[in-house]
Design an enzyme around this catalytic site. Structure first.
Site, PDB file in Angstrom:
ATOM      1  CG  ASP A 119      -2.270   1.014   0.949  1.00 47.66           C
ATOM      2  OD1 ASP A 119      -3.050   0.742   0.060  1.00 47.66           O
ATOM      3  OD2 ASP A 119      -2.140   1.970   1.556  1.00 47.66           O
ATOM      4  CG  HIS A 122       7.873   4.645  -2.575  1.00 45.42           C
ATOM      5  ND1 HIS A 122       8.357   4.790  -3.859  1.00 45.42           N
ATOM      6  CD2 HIS A 122       6.534   4.447  -2.831  1.00 45.42           C
ATOM      7  CE1 HIS A 122       7.344   4.717  -4.728  1.00 45.42           C
ATOM      8  NE2 HIS A 122       6.170   4.763  -4.180  1.00 45.42           N
ATOM      9  NE  ARG A 123       5.547  -0.432  -5.384  1.00 44.56           N
ATOM     10  CZ  ARG A 123       5.337   0.600  -5.766  1.00 44.56           C
ATOM     11  NH1 ARG A 123       5.847   1.410  -6.692  1.00 44.56           N
ATOM     12  NH2 ARG A 123       4.085   1.325  -5.326  1.00 44.56           N
ATOM     13  CE1 TYR A 137      -1.288  12.260  -7.519  1.00 46.82           C
ATOM     14  CE2 TYR A 137      -1.055   9.876  -6.649  1.00 46.82           C
ATOM     15  CZ  TYR A 137      -1.675  10.930  -6.918  1.00 46.82           C
ATOM     16  OH  TYR A 137      -3.024  11.152  -6.422  1.00 46.82           O
TER      17      TYR A 137
HETATM   18  P1  ITT Z   1      -3.362  -2.112  -5.372  1.00 53.54           P
HETATM   19  O1  ITT Z   1      -4.171  -1.714  -4.424  1.00 53.54           O
HETATM   20  O2  ITT Z   1      -4.147  -3.354  -6.093  1.00 53.54           O
HETATM   21  O3  ITT Z   1      -2.233  -2.726  -5.217  1.00 53.54           O
HETATM   22  P2  ITT Z   1      -3.531   0.574  -6.234  1.00 53.54           P
HETATM   23  O4  ITT Z   1      -2.946   1.435  -7.496  1.00 53.54           O
HETATM   24  O5  ITT Z   1      -4.851   0.981  -6.092  1.00 53.54           O
HETATM   25  O6  ITT Z   1      -3.383  -0.800  -6.485  1.00 53.54           O
HETATM   26  P3  ITT Z   1      -2.710   1.658  -3.843  1.00 53.54           P
HETATM   27  O7  ITT Z   1      -4.064   1.859  -2.983  1.00 53.54           O
HETATM   28  O8  ITT Z   1      -1.630   1.223  -2.847  1.00 53.54           O
HETATM   29  O9  ITT Z   1      -2.568   0.816  -5.127  1.00 53.54           O
HETATM   30  O10 ITT Z   1      -2.638   3.194  -4.162  1.00 53.54           O
HETATM   31  C1  ITT Z   1      -1.244   3.616  -4.571  1.00 53.54           C
HETATM   32  C2  ITT Z   1      -1.364   4.884  -5.182  1.00 53.54           C
HETATM   33  O11 ITT Z   1      -0.218   5.889  -5.062  1.00 53.54           O
HETATM   34  C3  ITT Z   1      -1.063   4.496  -6.873  1.00 53.54           C
HETATM   35  O12 ITT Z   1      -2.306   4.355  -7.741  1.00 53.54           O
HETATM   36  C4  ITT Z   1      -0.323   5.862  -7.415  1.00 53.54           C
HETATM   37  O13 ITT Z   1      -1.348   6.948  -7.840  1.00 53.54           O
HETATM   38  C5  ITT Z   1       0.374   6.184  -6.106  1.00 53.54           C
HETATM   39  N1  ITT Z   1       1.689   5.737  -6.217  1.00 53.54           N
HETATM   40  C6  ITT Z   1       2.229   4.508  -5.250  1.00 53.54           C
HETATM   41  N2  ITT Z   1       3.403   4.150  -5.547  1.00 53.54           N
HETATM   42  C7  ITT Z   1       3.760   5.080  -6.805  1.00 53.54           C
HETATM   43  C8  ITT Z   1       4.866   5.218  -7.376  1.00 53.54           C
HETATM   44  O14 ITT Z   1       5.859   4.335  -7.352  1.00 53.54           O
HETATM   45  N3  ITT Z   1       4.756   6.002  -8.684  1.00 53.54           N
HETATM   46  C9  ITT Z   1       3.759   6.841  -8.667  1.00 53.54           C
HETATM   47  N4  ITT Z   1       2.776   6.839  -7.994  1.00 53.54           N
HETATM   48  C10 ITT Z   1       2.681   5.918  -6.963  1.00 53.54           C
END
Ligand code: ITT
Length: 199
Positions: free
Chosen positions: A70, A176-177, A150
């Protein structure tokens, strides 16, 4: 060969984890391989809680060890928004970016950070949760086409280009990941070596 499922429907996250796990003797699946898996409600109040919910549900449904991610963007001048609501901030990536830039109009402080919580679960229970971050600033306008979300407006500290302009190898080294994943990987390796000592 070991199997693990990453509890995400986001193909970009899967791609980044595949790169982070290159060289490991592990076959990575995702919820995209389990189209029958019911939608998981992310009703937690923190990244860690939401990661735990997704990992637990996936390990139960897929009957496999699972981990979930998340993640989101926290912007200082917006009191940490969009935060855990990053994917729900607007319907599409370009709309999310446009809304963010509009909210930041006239604001001097453009500092922000990406946060990622990774939870590992097995048999419907969370085993451990890890968090990583990368700090940077929000650009005046989007640029670049790598990555997702983003990335076109996030310039990490120490660089002059956005995550979407930088080569994927750079993002996957400092993101971050990548930071959260390194902690999770160290934990799993430690557990495996403890297990090895017992056997
Ligand atoms: P899942 O829940 O199925 O994993 P999701 O895209 O909805 O998919 P999240 O609820 O964790 O995942 O939301 C993460 C959001 O934050 C993602 O959709 C992007 O908008 C942003 N985000 C997270 N990591 C990012 C990254 O590495 N680069 C750019 N935006 C990121």
């Amino acid at each position: 060969m070991a199997f693990i499922v990453v509890a995400t429907n986001n193909a970009h996250k899967v791609d980044e984890y595949r790169r982070l796990m290159a060289g490991e003797d592990v076959e990575l699946q995702s919820l995209l391989d389990y189209p029958g898996c019911p939608a998981i409600e992310e009703n937690g109040t923190t990244f860690a809680e939401n990661a735990g919910i997704k990992a637990m549900e996936a390990s139960r449904y897929c009957q496999m060890p699972a981990f979930a991610d998340d993640s989101g963007l926290e912007v200082e001048a917006l009191d940490g928004a969009p935060g855990i609501y990053s994917s729900r901030y607007a319907p599409t990536d370009p709309e999310r970016i446009a809304k963010l830039l509009k909210e930041l109009e006239g604001k001097e402080n453009r500092r922000a950070r990406f946060v990622c919580a990774i939870a590992i679960a097995w048999n419907g229970e969370v085993i451990e949760t890890f968090e990583g971050e990368v700090r940077g600033v929000i650009a005046a306008a989007p640029s670049g086409s790598n990555g997702f979300g983003y990335d076109p407006v996030f310039i990490p500290d120490g660089y002059e280009q956005s995550f979407a302009e930088l080569p994927p190898e750079v993002k996957n080294r400092i993101s971050h990941r990548a930071n959260a994943f390194a902690k999770a990987q160290a934990f799993v390796e430690e557990q495996l070596s403890l297990l090895g000592d017992l056997l």
